[in-house]
Design a protein around this motif. Structure first.
Motif, PDB file in Angstrom:
ATOM      1  N   MET A   1       0.832  -1.198   0.000  1.00 37.98           N
ATOM      2  CA  MET A   1       0.000   0.000   0.000  1.00 37.98           C
ATOM      3  C   MET A   1       0.872   1.255   0.000  1.00 37.98           C
ATOM      4  O   MET A   1       0.506   2.232  -0.617  1.00 37.98           O
ATOM      5  CB  MET A   1      -0.916  -0.008   1.216  1.00 37.98           C
ATOM      6  N   GLU A   2       2.005   1.195   0.700  1.00 39.99           N
ATOM      7  CA  GLU A   2       2.871   2.371   0.774  1.00 39.99           C
ATOM      8  C   GLU A   2       3.391   2.760  -0.613  1.00 39.99           C
ATOM      9  O   GLU A   2       3.380   3.936  -0.974  1.00 39.99           O
ATOM     10  CB  GLU A   2       4.046   2.095   1.718  1.00 39.99           C
ATOM     11  N   THR A   3       3.830   1.773  -1.396  1.00 38.33           N
ATOM     12  CA  THR A   3       4.308   2.048  -2.748  1.00 38.33           C
ATOM     13  C   THR A   3       3.195   2.622  -3.607  1.00 38.33           C
ATOM     14  O   THR A   3       3.395   3.578  -4.349  1.00 38.33           O
ATOM     15  CB  THR A   3       4.880   0.770  -3.396  1.00 38.33           C
ATOM     16  N   TYR A   4       2.014   2.042  -3.506  1.00 36.60           N
ATOM     17  CA  TYR A   4       0.873   2.554  -4.259  1.00 36.60           C
ATOM     18  C   TYR A   4       0.585   4.001  -3.871  1.00 36.60           C
ATOM     19  O   TYR A   4       0.472   4.863  -4.740  1.00 36.60           O
ATOM     20  CB  TYR A   4      -0.369   1.683  -4.018  1.00 36.60           C
ATOM     21  N   ASP A   5       0.469   4.258  -2.568  1.00 35.94           N
ATOM     22  CA  ASP A   5       0.163   5.613  -2.099  1.00 35.94           C
ATOM     23  C   ASP A   5       1.215   6.616  -2.535  1.00 35.94           C
ATOM     24  O   ASP A   5       0.889   7.732  -2.929  1.00 35.94           O
ATOM     25  CB  ASP A   5       0.020   5.636  -0.575  1.00 35.94           C
ATOM     26  N   LYS A   6       2.476   6.223  -2.486  1.00 37.43           N
ATOM     27  CA  LYS A   6       3.570   7.146  -2.791  1.00 37.43           C
ATOM     28  C   LYS A   6       3.775   7.368  -4.292  1.00 37.43           C
ATOM     29  O   LYS A   6       4.050   8.487  -4.723  1.00 37.43           O
ATOM     30  CB  LYS A   6       4.865   6.623  -2.167  1.00 37.43           C
ATOM     31  N   HIS A   7       3.630   6.316  -5.090  1.00 35.91           N
ATOM     32  CA  HIS A   7       4.036   6.406  -6.490  1.00 35.91           C
ATOM     33  C   HIS A   7       2.919   6.262  -7.523  1.00 35.91           C
ATOM     34  O   HIS A   7       3.084   6.700  -8.661  1.00 35.91           O
ATOM     35  CB  HIS A   7       5.084   5.339  -6.797  1.00 35.91           C
ATOM     36  N   VAL A  33     -11.990  -3.982   2.577  1.00 35.96           N
ATOM     37  CA  VAL A  33     -12.397  -2.834   3.395  1.00 35.96           C
ATOM     38  C   VAL A  33     -11.378  -2.604   4.509  1.00 35.96           C
ATOM     39  O   VAL A  33     -10.942  -1.476   4.749  1.00 35.96           O
ATOM     40  CB  VAL A  33     -13.823  -3.042   3.966  1.00 35.96           C
ATOM     41  N   LYS A  34     -10.978  -3.677   5.166  1.00 33.58           N
ATOM     42  CA  LYS A  34     -10.006  -3.570   6.262  1.00 33.58           C
ATOM     43  C   LYS A  34      -8.686  -2.975   5.779  1.00 33.58           C
ATOM     44  O   LYS A  34      -8.075  -2.151   6.451  1.00 33.58           O
ATOM     45  CB  LYS A  34      -9.754  -4.947   6.879  1.00 33.58           C
ATOM     46  N   GLU A  35      -8.253  -3.380   4.597  1.00 32.82           N
ATOM     47  CA  GLU A  35      -6.990  -2.896   4.034  1.00 32.82           C
ATOM     48  C   GLU A  35      -7.127  -1.533   3.363  1.00 32.82           C
ATOM     49  O   GLU A  35      -6.154  -0.990   2.860  1.00 32.82           O
ATOM     50  CB  GLU A  35      -6.436  -3.917   3.042  1.00 32.82           C
ATOM     51  N   LYS A  36      -8.347  -0.997   3.321  1.00 34.70           N
ATOM     52  CA  LYS A  36      -8.632   0.312   2.728  1.00 34.70           C
ATOM     53  C   LYS A  36      -8.233   0.375   1.258  1.00 34.70           C
ATOM     54  O   LYS A  36      -7.665   1.355   0.782  1.00 34.70           O
ATOM     55  CB  LYS A  36      -7.969   1.422   3.531  1.00 34.70           C
ATOM     56  N   MET A  37      -8.552  -0.693   0.548  1.00 34.38           N
ATOM     57  CA  MET A  37      -8.246  -0.748  -0.879  1.00 34.38           C
ATOM     58  C   MET A  37      -9.204   0.177  -1.625  1.00 34.38           C
ATOM     59  O   MET A  37     -10.415   0.052  -1.485  1.00 34.38           O
ATOM     60  CB  MET A  37      -8.367  -2.174  -1.387  1.00 34.38           C
TER      61      MET A  37
END
Length: 95
Positions: A1-7, A33-37
């Protein structure tokens, strides 16, 4: 998720799709839902009808692949697929 959010988040040329291999659709929905996808999930009951089944080439979960708009697999495996998506997104943004 961090890579997705950042890049990748917000890049109109990159779309993520979660293809669930959970036996129960409700479990997949709960996990997403839990992972906030923020991207769509193809549930197990819809995998074959969606055409996503053709891209499964691994026994590993999660499995990441980079597929272009024509359905061609650009990068078939995990870290390579993510790295290539980040590279293409950066090139698109001019970074």
């Amino acid at each position: 998720m961090e890579t997705y959010d950042k890049h990748l988040k917000g890049n109109k040329k990159v779309a993520l799709i979660h293809v669930s291999y959970d036996r129960k659709d409700a479990e997949a929905e709960k996990w997403a839902v839990k992972e906030k996808m923020s991207w769509p999930t193809i549930l197990g009951s819809n995998r074959e009808a969606s055409g996503a089944e053709q891209f499964s080439n691994s026994d590993y979960i999660p499995e990441y692949q980079l597929i272009d708009a024509t359905g061609k697999v650009v990068a078939p495996e995990g870290k390579e697929a993510i790295a290539k998506a980040v590279e293409l997104a950066a090139a698109e943004d001019g970074n």
